[in-house]
Design a protein around this motif. Structure first.
Motif, PDB file in Angstrom:
ATOM      1  N   SER A 123     -31.900  47.512  -7.346  1.00 45.83           N
ATOM      2  CA  SER A 123     -30.967  47.300  -8.455  1.00 45.83           C
ATOM      3  C   SER A 123     -29.641  46.855  -7.851  1.00 45.83           C
ATOM      4  O   SER A 123     -28.899  47.669  -7.301  1.00 45.83           O
ATOM      5  N   THR A 124     -29.355  45.557  -7.907  1.00 40.79           N
ATOM      6  CA  THR A 124     -28.206  45.036  -7.158  1.00 40.79           C
ATOM      7  C   THR A 124     -27.468  43.913  -7.888  1.00 40.79           C
ATOM      8  O   THR A 124     -28.068  43.145  -8.626  1.00 40.79           O
ATOM      9  N   GLN A 125     -26.168  43.834  -7.623  1.00 39.14           N
ATOM     10  CA  GLN A 125     -25.340  42.727  -8.099  1.00 39.14           C
ATOM     11  C   GLN A 125     -25.250  41.639  -7.042  1.00 39.14           C
ATOM     12  O   GLN A 125     -24.500  40.686  -7.206  1.00 39.14           O
ATOM     13  N   ASN A 126     -25.953  41.835  -5.935  1.00 44.07           N
ATOM     14  CA  ASN A 126     -25.705  41.010  -4.757  1.00 44.07           C
ATOM     15  C   ASN A 126     -27.023  40.662  -4.084  1.00 44.07           C
ATOM     16  O   ASN A 126     -27.212  40.925  -2.903  1.00 44.07           O
ATOM     17  N   ARG A 140     -15.171  47.217 -12.440  1.00 47.53           N
ATOM     18  CA  ARG A 140     -14.740  46.127 -13.324  1.00 47.53           C
ATOM     19  C   ARG A 140     -13.207  45.948 -13.347  1.00 47.53           C
ATOM     20  O   ARG A 140     -12.502  46.778 -13.882  1.00 47.53           O
ATOM     21  N   ALA A 141     -12.720  44.883 -12.736  1.00 50.14           N
ATOM     22  CA  ALA A 141     -11.289  44.573 -12.607  1.00 50.14           C
ATOM     23  C   ALA A 141     -10.547  45.617 -11.766  1.00 50.14           C
ATOM     24  O   ALA A 141      -9.624  46.279 -12.243  1.00 50.14           O
ATOM     25  N   PRO A 142     -10.949  45.758 -10.480  1.00 51.43           N
ATOM     26  CA  PRO A 142     -10.352  46.804  -9.647  1.00 51.43           C
ATOM     27  C   PRO A 142      -8.819  46.827  -9.696  1.00 51.43           C
ATOM     28  O   PRO A 142      -8.185  45.785  -9.510  1.00 51.43           O
ATOM     29  N   ASN A 143      -8.277  48.002  -9.947  1.00 51.04           N
ATOM     30  CA  ASN A 143      -6.836  48.305  -9.965  1.00 51.04           C
ATOM     31  C   ASN A 143      -6.073  47.760 -11.180  1.00 51.04           C
ATOM     32  O   ASN A 143      -4.969  48.205 -11.450  1.00 51.04           O
ATOM     33  N   GLY A 173     -10.982  34.884 -10.994  1.00 48.74           N
ATOM     34  CA  GLY A 173     -12.242  34.460 -11.586  1.00 48.74           C
ATOM     35  C   GLY A 173     -12.747  33.087 -11.200  1.00 48.74           C
ATOM     36  O   GLY A 173     -13.560  32.488 -11.909  1.00 48.74           O
ATOM     37  N   ARG A 174     -12.305  32.574 -10.029  1.00 45.37           N
ATOM     38  CA  ARG A 174     -12.855  31.300  -9.565  1.00 45.37           C
ATOM     39  C   ARG A 174     -14.314  31.487  -9.153  1.00 45.37           C
ATOM     40  O   ARG A 174     -14.677  32.497  -8.571  1.00 45.37           O
ATOM     41  N   GLY A 197     -23.660  33.721  -4.598  1.00 46.38           N
ATOM     42  CA  GLY A 197     -22.727  34.818  -4.371  1.00 46.38           C
ATOM     43  C   GLY A 197     -23.093  36.069  -5.148  1.00 46.38           C
ATOM     44  O   GLY A 197     -23.866  36.026  -6.097  1.00 46.38           O
ATOM     45  N   GLY A 198     -22.519  37.190  -4.715  1.00 43.64           N
ATOM     46  CA  GLY A 198     -22.668  38.428  -5.467  1.00 43.64           C
ATOM     47  C   GLY A 198     -21.949  38.301  -6.805  1.00 43.64           C
ATOM     48  O   GLY A 198     -20.987  37.548  -6.929  1.00 43.64           O
ATOM     49  N   SER A 199     -22.443  39.051  -7.800  1.00 41.87           N
ATOM     50  CA  SER A 199     -21.800  38.996  -9.118  1.00 41.87           C
ATOM     51  C   SER A 199     -20.718  40.048  -9.187  1.00 41.87           C
ATOM     52  O   SER A 199     -20.935  41.167  -9.636  1.00 41.87           O
ATOM     53  N   GLY A 200     -19.535  39.674  -8.700  1.00 44.41           N
ATOM     54  CA  GLY A 200     -18.393  40.571  -8.729  1.00 44.41           C
ATOM     55  C   GLY A 200     -17.123  39.773  -8.869  1.00 44.41           C
ATOM     56  O   GLY A 200     -17.077  38.599  -8.484  1.00 44.41           O
ATOM     57  N   GLY A 201     -16.111  40.400  -9.442  1.00 47.00           N
ATOM     58  CA  GLY A 201     -14.823  39.727  -9.573  1.00 47.00           C
ATOM     59  C   GLY A 201     -14.860  38.553 -10.529  1.00 47.00           C
ATOM     60  O   GLY A 201     -14.065  37.621 -10.406  1.00 47.00           O
ATOM     61  N   SER A 202     -15.794  38.576 -11.470  1.00 50.10           N
ATOM     62  CA  SER A 202     -15.901  37.487 -12.452  1.00 50.10           C
ATOM     63  C   SER A 202     -16.058  36.133 -11.782  1.00 50.10           C
ATOM     64  O   SER A 202     -15.377  35.166 -12.109  1.00 50.10           O
ATOM     65  N   THR A 203     -16.965  36.055 -10.819  1.00 48.83           N
ATOM     66  CA  THR A 203     -17.130  34.810 -10.064  1.00 48.83           C
ATOM     67  C   THR A 203     -18.435  34.093 -10.382  1.00 48.83           C
ATOM     68  O   THR A 203     -18.645  32.969  -9.920  1.00 48.83           O
TER      69      THR A 203
END
Lengths: 206, 785
Positions: B260-263, B399-402, B484-485, B546-552
């Protein structure tokens, strides 16, 4: 009201027969372990296990048998032994509804029922709600209203919603809020699910 | 040179429309298979013995009783006696057995001795007068400096003075550069002295004070100054599908992992070294994932343990899925953040000075530093942050760190100051447009729309609902931003001689609609119906993405899909041109035909056109340009405005969200249906963390007190009011390219709801979640009741 008074711990030891019947009626999943209660019920309780015992479940119109330990839940039996993986294991203690199946036509949390206790009951899972390869109307509505994202809570929600809409084909917004609040979703698909129920009621589609 | 640029959505059948997700039927029928559902014959159940203490040293491990138990197939010691353990729930021993019950029995039969050590789990305000930390900068420190946009010359000075405690590899430097770290800072980093890490025993790590402008002078001459304390506790991801994987070996050196991974494309490289197996021999598979939200990028220690157990058990598959309780203790959380803030404005409401002392924890690492003041470039600032190390499982990207923490701290102070100035916060926001940075124009446009959709002008009242009765109503707002690029994404697109089309990419669909978006772009570019495109994801034998993180993801996969499809289309046109007696550039594809642009009667059906391809499919690799080049089909930087309408029962303290309005920009919206769903999901997640969610640690035992879904409350359907989403489209948005959407809309709800509650009851509830007890406590201090 008398029932609202805080109870001292020792009050619990004197469970009356009436209380016991009330508790039992709430649902088969409530384990009652007090010795005095067993005496009060005055019934022979056959000892099952430890170790595997033959268990037969009536699932989706079929008899399914396996050798299972009495501690195995209905959910785990369905998923691990019969490969019916539509019902999901999320909280594993009757809080989130992702494991919802129908038992004798009523939605229940399969993680909170032992397989051994589900014998003789009619179990229906999400797999039997689909009509062959095509979708049930409620499933179609979930797709049409985009009422799913990751989809992990979706089967539980669909079993619940299907049953809810059978009982209340034209629910009000208020009835939907309460009738569908026994399942959790983390992606946040509630707006789509409300739309499914409202559309069924002939309400305004979102 | 091919023209890759996005077409005008108005001219396209799918782009920018509401398209239902293509994997919807498989999910709603219950047929979609997740890692948790993987259930092959001979599957063994994996379980882990975990440390029950928040801080301890292992003194002994005895597995002899477990080894003798029938049904136990493998035991793997994860951390040996002598190891110091820093949080409860850390992995000690792994077990694989014929079924879960047997594995649980074996876990109970394993005896582990511990020397219990003192623990610290409090993220209460640090003591005053702590000395600033002058030790060398760790990798975490540096990343958090960058996250917090510490000015370049300041960062360079700190690196020069304090040195660093790590040596990084080239890959890391590259990734920092990719994320926008200035080359001068990278050079200072490379030149910095490498020193041993500080041996400080204190849980507090105080950063040096950062200063900008002349805050003392600005405060002294300000028209209004507000002081307050605000904060957000640690919360948990609560993915519906817990973390975990199933591993099995074919032969001694050939591993298959369902995880189970985003990457997906990044997992094999992470497992190779600990398993001493070439990454090329590791197959990674995942068709569906039950939520990630930032917590599922790694091959975790339990995944490595599962693979080792499988090897010991002769290669049989071992599935190791975390229990809900384990999720809460070890599978990641969002760091807490609190701040004492002093904020001043001139009489027009324009912010002139900011001062903050912030703190928070993210476990032993101390956690991230919220980028405060959020968005507002207040001209005069003084700020200082203290990271608090606590004995709990480490923070992970949430989701949206910090950003949600920073938004709450900043926007709450902003709204409090507006109340003090007796200003409508919408007006005060408008007075500050020139310090809102590059997205100011977006905020201005969005604010106007949000105001309409909320009926702000009609419904807003000065702080404290003066109407009779216990239920008070209020409105609040917040703004947010994100990058989000699009990430790198390599994709193989094939047009087959029979006209069918498929695409292979080593990506994942988190429920955001990734499959659907790729299929839409291909279908539009080739002029064929959506149903004719098959998208294959979830296998690391496909080209990496790429991994699915940072809205990329959306920006990454859509750009590469567009490039690949344009190239494939042009190659097809070359093959078809002779048959239509035209030059390739005179041809176009649309509505399932290839035709001559100026004479559409000269055409071939898609199927007949594809028959010209020959015996083997036409396959093209879609690939995004290097990140050092300016983006073309994707972009970075979005803005969003949100407003909340709440009712607060001043007698019970119960808060209900009546309505949320989200106006969101994400550049060119590929699929309006799934985009709106995602924004609604973010609003619901926001309502949940604003009102209910808090990971509570017991100071006595150092353990999580609410590691379950009864006492860690998520919002249910009944807790969510009306949700109104407006996506910004058209000129100024569509032309920026595709930008990520997952993070930004989850940033503002906490701040908007907190502000609405303050507006309703006339007093600030300083900390999230806004529980009845906290509301009542705040009302004791004042307000309307």
């Amino acid at each position: 009201m008398a029932d609202d008074r805080p109870r001292k711990p020792e009050d619990n030891s004197g469970v009356t027969r009436r209380d016991f019947m009330k508790v039992s009626a709430v649902g088969v999943a409530v384990p009652v372990v007090l010795g005095s209660v067993m005496d009060a019920a005055a019934e022979e309780v056959p000892i099952q296990g430890p170790g595997k015992v033959p268990i037969t479940l009536q699932v989706n119109g079929k008899k399914l048998s396996a050798q299972l330990e009495p501690r195995v839940t209905l959910l785990d039996a369905l998923r691990d032994n019969f490969d019916l993986t539509g019902a999901k294991r999320v909280c594993d203690r009757g809080a989130c509804g992702a494991c919802t199946v129908l038992m004798d036509g009523k939605p229940v949390y399969a993680c909170a029922i032992l397989a051994i206790d589900a014998q003789g009951r009619m179990i229906t899972t999400i797999e039997a709600l689909a009509e062959g390869d095509s979708l049930s109307p409620v499933m179609q509505a979930f797709v049409a209203h985009d009422a799913q994202q990751c989809g992990f809570c979706t089967p539980g929600f669909i079993v619940t919603t299907t049953n809810f809409l059978q009982k209340q084909p034209a629910p009000t917004a208020e009835e939907i809020r309460h009738g569908l609040s026994g399942n959790f979703c983390r992606c946040g698909t509630y707006d789509g699910i409300r739309a499914v129920a409202l559309a069924h009621a002939g309400g305004k589609q979102s | 040179m091919s023209q890759y640029s996005w077409p005008d959505p108005a001219t396209q059948p799918l782009l920018g429309k509401k398209i239902l997700r293509i994997d919807g039927p498989s999910k709603s029928s219950g047929r979609a298979k997740y890692t948790y559902d993987y259930n092959p014959d001979g599957l063994l159940a994996g379980k882990i013995v975990r440390c029950p203490y928040a801080h301890a040293r292992i003194t002994s491990i005895d597995t002899s009783a477990a080894e003798k138990m029938p049904g136990v197939k493998a035991i793997e010691i994860v951390q040996k006696p002598g190891t110091e353990i820093f949080w409860a729930g850390d992995e000690i021993v792994g077990v694989a057995a014929v079924d879960e019950g047997t594995a649980e029995d074996a876990v109970r039969a394993i005896k582990v001795g511990y020397e219990v050590l003192p623990h610290f789990v409090s993220d209460a305000e640090p003591p005053k007068n702590l000395a600033p930390d002058t030790g060398p900068i760790s990798q975490d420190d540096f990343e958090s400096m960058e996250d917090n946009q510490v000015p370049d010359d300041e960062a360079i000075a700190i690196l020069k003075k304090q040195g660093v405690s790590f040596t990084a590899d080239e890959k890391w430097y590259k990734s920092m550069e990719g994320e926008g770290t200035d080359p001068k800072v990278i050079a200072a980093l490379r030149a910095a002295k490498v020193l041993p890490p500080s041996e400080s025993k204190s849980p507090y790590k105080r950063t040096a004070t950062q200063k900008q402008g002349d805050p003392d002078k600005a405060f002294a001459s300000a028209a209004a100054t507000h002081e307050g304390v605000y904060g957000v506790p640690c919360i948990v991801h609560c993915c519906m599908e817990s973390h975990g994987s199933a591993s099995e070996w074919g032969g001694s050196n050939d591993l298959t992992v369902h995880i189970s991974t985003q990457n997906l494309s990044g997992i094999a490289a992470q497992m190779a070294e600990p398993l001493n197996t070439p990454a090329a021999n590791i197959r990674v598979l995942q068709q569906n994932i039950g939520g990630g939200f930032g917590s599922k990028f790694a091959a975790d220690r339990w995944d490595i343990v599962a693979a080792k157990l499988s090897k010991s058990a002769g290669g049989k598959p071992v599935k190791m899925m975390l229990t809900r309780e384990e999720e809460f203790e070890v599978a990641g959380m969002r760091p807490s953040a609190y701040a004492r803030v002093k904020l001043a404005a001139d009489k027009s409401g324009k912010l002139v000075a900011w001062q903050s002392n912030s703190w928070g924890t993210g476990g032993m690492g101390g956690g991230g530093t919220p980028p405060i003041p959020y968005i507002f470039d207040v001209p005069n600032q003084r700020k200082q942050h203290t990271a608090v190390a606590t004995n709990q499982g480490s923070a992970r990207a949430w989701r949206a760190p910090n950003h949600p923490q920073a938004a709450l701290i900043t926007m709450a102070a902003f709204e409090d100051l507006a109340a003090q100035l007796k200003m409508d916060p919408v007006d005060m926001l408008r007075a500050n447009m020139d310090i809102l940075g590059p997205r100011a124009k977006t905020y201005a446009e969005e604010l106007e729309i949000a105001e309409q959709l909320m009926g702000w002008k009609q419904n807003w009242h000065p702080r404290g609902d003066k109407t009779a009765g216990p239920v008070k109503r209020g409105l609040g707002l917040s703004i947010h931003t994100w990058g989000g690029r699009g990430h790198n994404s390599d994709q193989d697109l094939s047009i087959h001689p029979d006209g069918s089309v498929d695409l292979k990419v080593g990506s994942q669909d988190l429920g955001t609609g990734t499959r659907t978006i790729i299929a839409m772009v291909i279908a539009d570019t080739l002029g064929i119906p959506l149903e004719q495109v098959t998208v294959h994801i979830g296998d690391n034998r496909y080209p990496p993405s790429g991994g699915s993180g940072g809205s990329t993801t959306v920006g990454g996969v859509s750009s590469a899909a567009r490039r690949g499809a344009v190239d494939a289309r042009d190659m097809l046109l070359e093959k078809v041109a002779p048959a239509l007696k035209a030059k390739p550039e005179e041809l176009e594809v649309a509505n399932g035909v290839v035709r001559v642009k100026t004479d559409p009667s000269r055409s071939l059906s898609w199927k007949d056109a594809c028959a010209k391809i020959g015996a083997v499919p036409l396959t093209v690799r879609g690939k995004n340009p290097d990140k050092s080049k300016p983006p073309d089909l994707t972009n970075s930087g979005v803005g969003g405005v949100q407003m909340a309408d709440v009712s607060v029962d001043a007698e019970t303290g119960i808060v209900r969200v009546n309505k949320m309005v989200a106006v969101q920009d994400c550049g060119l919206v590929v699929n309006v249906e799934t985009a709106e769903s995602q924004v609604k999901g973010a609003l619901i997640m926001g309502i949940s963390y604003a009102l209910y969610e808090e990971k509570i640690l017991d100071p006595v035992t150092g353990r999580v007190l609410n590691p379950n879904l009864e006492f860690y409350r998520l919002a249910g359907l009944n807790d969510v009011g009306e949700l109104v989403v407006h996506m910004m489209t058209g000129k100024g948005y569509d032309d920026r390219g595709v930008i990520g959407l997952a993070e930004p809309p989850v940033v503002s709800p906490g701040a908007a709801i907190s502000n609405a509650v303050a507006n309703a009851i006339g007093v600030r509830v300083p900390f999230l979640p806004l529980t009845p007890a906290r509301v009542i406590d705040a009302l004791e201090q004042g307000g309307v009741a």
